[in-house]
Enzyme design. Structure first.
Site, short mmCIF file in Angstrom:
data_model
loop_
_atom_site.label_atom_id
_atom_site.label_comp_id
_atom_site.label_asym_id
_atom_site.label_seq_id
_atom_site.Cartn_x
_atom_site.Cartn_y
_atom_site.Cartn_z
N SER A 167 5.91 8.93 13.89
CA SER A 167 7.35 8.72 13.97
C SER A 167 7.96 9.32 15.25
O SER A 167 7.38 10.20 15.87
CB SER A 167 7.98 9.39 12.75
N HIS A 177 7.32 15.50 10.30
CA HIS A 177 6.51 14.44 9.68
C HIS A 177 5.03 14.62 10.00
O HIS A 177 4.17 14.36 9.15
CB HIS A 177 6.94 13.06 10.20
N ASP A 200 16.58 7.40 6.38
CA ASP A 200 15.28 7.45 5.69
C ASP A 200 15.43 7.16 4.20
O ASP A 200 14.47 6.74 3.57
CB ASP A 200 14.66 8.84 5.85
N HIS A 224 -2.39 -40.16 18.89
CA HIS A 224 -1.00 -39.73 18.79
C HIS A 224 -0.09 -40.87 19.25
O HIS A 224 0.89 -41.22 18.58
CB HIS A 224 -0.74 -38.50 19.69
N GLU A 260 11.86 4.49 18.09
CA GLU A 260 11.95 4.05 16.69
C GLU A 260 13.34 4.37 16.14
O GLU A 260 14.02 3.50 15.60
CB GLU A 260 10.86 4.77 15.89
N HIS A 261 13.76 5.64 16.26
CA HIS A 261 15.08 6.07 15.80
C HIS A 261 15.88 6.55 17.01
O HIS A 261 15.37 7.34 17.79
CB HIS A 261 14.97 7.26 14.83
N GLN A 320 -10.77 -0.13 0.35
CA GLN A 320 -11.15 -0.93 -0.82
C GLN A 320 -9.94 -1.56 -1.50
O GLN A 320 -10.01 -2.69 -2.00
CB GLN A 320 -11.99 -0.10 -1.81
N TYR A 367 0.85 -1.19 0.00
CA TYR A 367 0.00 0.00 0.00
C TYR A 367 0.89 1.25 0.00
O TYR A 367 1.79 1.38 0.82
CB TYR A 367 -0.91 0.03 1.24
N ASN A 388 -3.56 5.56 6.12
CA ASN A 388 -4.34 6.32 7.10
C ASN A 388 -5.17 5.37 7.98
O ASN A 388 -5.01 4.15 7.93
CB ASN A 388 -5.22 7.36 6.40
N GLN A 403 12.14 14.72 12.50
CA GLN A 403 11.01 13.86 12.87
C GLN A 403 9.76 14.70 13.09
O GLN A 403 8.67 14.37 12.63
CB GLN A 403 11.29 13.06 14.15
#
Lengths: 434, 434
Positions: free
Chosen positions: A237, A262, A361, A420, A327-328, A191, A130, A214, A259
């Site tokens: 982020s 963003h 990045d 078994h 994250e970073h 969709q 996506y 989103n 950051q």
């Protein structure tokens, strides 16, 4: 104003815990809408895709134009200036080289009992990626998602990207082409996720869906999870910079802002052992905010979620960073390698002042899809491993079965799973007869 | 009666597709109940745990008795007969040896641009393992979940296991002890998952939760996902056996039944190139069903979801198996290694007639927690990898930044992320001044 904390203050623990627990994102509850859209695409296929695209993207499609044709792609990518093409190609080559080192190895061995054991890795057959439309349509994200899939050996890689009012981003198409994407559809939203998961007349279903989106896209991915695999649901982020007093306050300020720009919900945190450095960085952030193009976004992020923490020493900084699990993580200190040894939870580490997070990045090589919202405590960034799966192997010989079969029979019986036990016993009896 | 199909029949494709799409499990919608329970545990902590345990397990606890004491554990495990203890120890040793080979390696290298690149693996700090109570309280599952966590280096491993009416399974406690589990709580259901995810006065929170459970547990795991990591949500078990005419029909029948006896929703499929063999297996299944202890369950599973498919040759069998993507795949054929090469999607492969699937459930070494419901198309069984995470590393030198920084700046600007570009530019300018 961002939060200012001193780790030696009496109420620090309370304030730091509040910072950790701060909820930065309120996802609207779109689950019912998304459920309806998915059901519609499952029932009506292309017709639903076309209708929903007309509604949400103001774009009239036919089954023939759902997918970009080779000519359309060629025409669009021809518009990309040479400088940007070369930058994308350099990025792609570096990302590919890094991810090729992640390919896992098969294993097979024979153990003391004579049993053959091991595993084999195989790629996911088909994956869907996506790509958001509009402003957040980042060609770098196309590279970061598509290249690991292709390195893993995914045969069929499809992209879905909404083109509101028909506007396509030539750089996105070029990135897809460079990464070796096989199909590109001009659909988006829940969709598009439904089409990838369940298929329509035109879109063949895939086995795994990755990529950002989103709230509708995120809810759709959660819903189709199980039918197909998905990557993580990414939050806003974050960056955490640990810096000593000798770091460059202007550089660190720009890193924090990269950051913050963003998203208003992004979070930038500085931890330093120098109160003077903390002041210098804060001043530099304010100065840069005056002229930054995205100052409204970056300013809101810094004001609402930014934090500056002064500590006694860098060990304490590492300890606090591990509780954040950012994250970073940038280590702008004299000996970044030594400090990195103390980091137990982080998506990506950028070592030393010459390594701005922005390098990661785009062109560093490692993936920029990384665990957000403290999930680096238990998860990793996107990699080749997300597009392969392991099949375990076991091969008994008569001797191996004789050695370990009785224990299996005992345990099966203790779990009241008679068949078994019998399946092992029947073979052991045969061995005793032989 | 199970489904009988011949791959050469005209309507085979329709029937096979129907088999693939058959819904075997109707999960009750318990999401609202579970949301309430989680909220209750988050708000009231131990008090909620104690109240819910009294309600659902008819067991009165105090904050002091939520957790098994060392003495209680010692007393219970002392009840386990030597034969079962030895079987568990053999299983644990083999599972540990197999999983130790899965420990991933760190990497660090310097590329042509002079950039230091790599990654580092670190264990999840704390993990929680859900163990069902009552009949489905399997000590083998404790080993299969706990050993990979401990091999990965998880420092704190907690088990939650409901003990309805106070009845604890000594084998479960022994398995936990052998596997090195650190804490055992006598709680279950959604409330136990909530306690592990959010913590209470007595239960410290964990970062990752694994293990099987009923619909309430599964819904709770889905709900806390994001706050903590979770493993897959397992569906009913499946086996697919590919056998040639020389395989032993009695053995294969018992192997099919050893999945069927798990659950009325389990699925057992035979694919063979011999119509006579198909008949012999079917007869052997019926014969065994007459006396099997769990014949009601196994019979329902075989009747409702069993399938026997006759094909022209084994290549076709592999092709159909790949479309099923079975959890367990047995290859009871003359050359199982050659046939395994053609398998692209399967959780685990059992090679040759001497390898009943039950060996893999207990003592083979590979994990028995495997992807169900066709998810082997995109996911793998439980492993050490579920308890570690990767931190990527990047370290630029001035020369490396000079080489690749300009491309990052170009891409940042093309994505309208100015601060990203400036953070690189500021360093490049410094280099130009130097």
């Amino acid at each position: 104003m961002p939060v200012f904390l001193n780790a030696t203050d009496a109420d620090f623990e309370t304030a730091f815990t509040a910072l950790l627990g701060a909820k930065r994102e309120d996802s609207p509850d779109v689950d019912d809408v998304v459920a309806g859209i998915i059901a519609d695409v499952r029932t009506r296929g292309d017709a639903a895709l076309i209708e929903l695209t007309a509604k949400f993207d103001r774009l009239e499609l036919t089954p023939q134009t759902l997918r970009f044709s080779p000519d359309e792609i060629a025409e669009l990518v021809a518009q990309v200036p040479a400088e940007e093409r070369e930058a994308l190609e350099l990025a792609a080559a570096r990302i590919r080289a890094y991810h090729e080192k992640q390919l896992p190895e098969d294993a097979y061995w024979t153990d003391e009992a004579g049993a053959g054991l091991g595993w084999r890795w195989t790629p996911v057959s088909a994956a869907g990626l996506y790509v958001p439309g509009g402003l957040a349509s980042y060609p770098s994200s196309v590279l970061m998602n598509a290249i690991p899939a292709k390195v893993a050996g995914v045969e069929r890689l499809a992209i879905v990207v909404p083109t509101p009012d028909g506007a396509a981003n030539p750089l996105v198409l070029l990135a897809a082409q460079i990464a070796g994407v096989d199909e590109i559809y001009r659909i988006g939203g829940a969709q598009a996720v439904a089409a990838l998961a369940y298929g329509t007349e035109t879109v063949q279903p895939v086995d795994k869906i990755t990529g950002p989106g989103n709230a509708f896209v995120a809810a759709a991915k959660r819903r189709v999870f199980g039918k197909v695999g998905i990557d993580m649901i990414a939050g806003p982020s974050e960056i955490l910079v640990i810096a000593d007093g000798d770091a460059n306050p202007d550089w660190v300020a720009l890193d924090l802002l990269s950051q913050a720009e963003h998203d208003e919900s992004a979070q930038s945190i500085l931890i330093t052992d120098s109160a003077d450095f903390a002041k210098a960085v804060t001043a530099a952030v304010e100065r840069n905010l005056e002229t930054l193009e995205r100052r409204a976004i970056a300013g809101a992020s810094w004001r609402d979620f930014g934090a500056v923490i002064v500590v006694d020493d860098l060990d304490r900084a590492a300890e606090l960073s591990n509780r954040v699990a950012p994250e970073h993580l940038e280590l702008c200190v004299a000996d970044p390698d030594a400090l990195a040894e103390k980091i137990t939870h982080a998506g990506a580490i950028f070592l030393g002042g010459w390594t701005p997070e922005a390098i990661g990045d785009y062109v560093g090589g490692p993936n920029h899809v990384l665990p957000t919202a403290r999930s680096a405590r238990f998860s990793s960034g996107l990699s080749v491993m997300d597009f392969v799966k392991r099949t375990t192997l076991a091969k008994m010989t008569p001797a191996a079965l004789r050695a370990i079969g009785p224990a299996a029979e005992t345990l099966a019986n203790s779990e009241s799973l008679q068949a078994h036990g019998l399946s092992v016993r029947a073979r052991l009896d045969q061995l005793n007869e032989d």
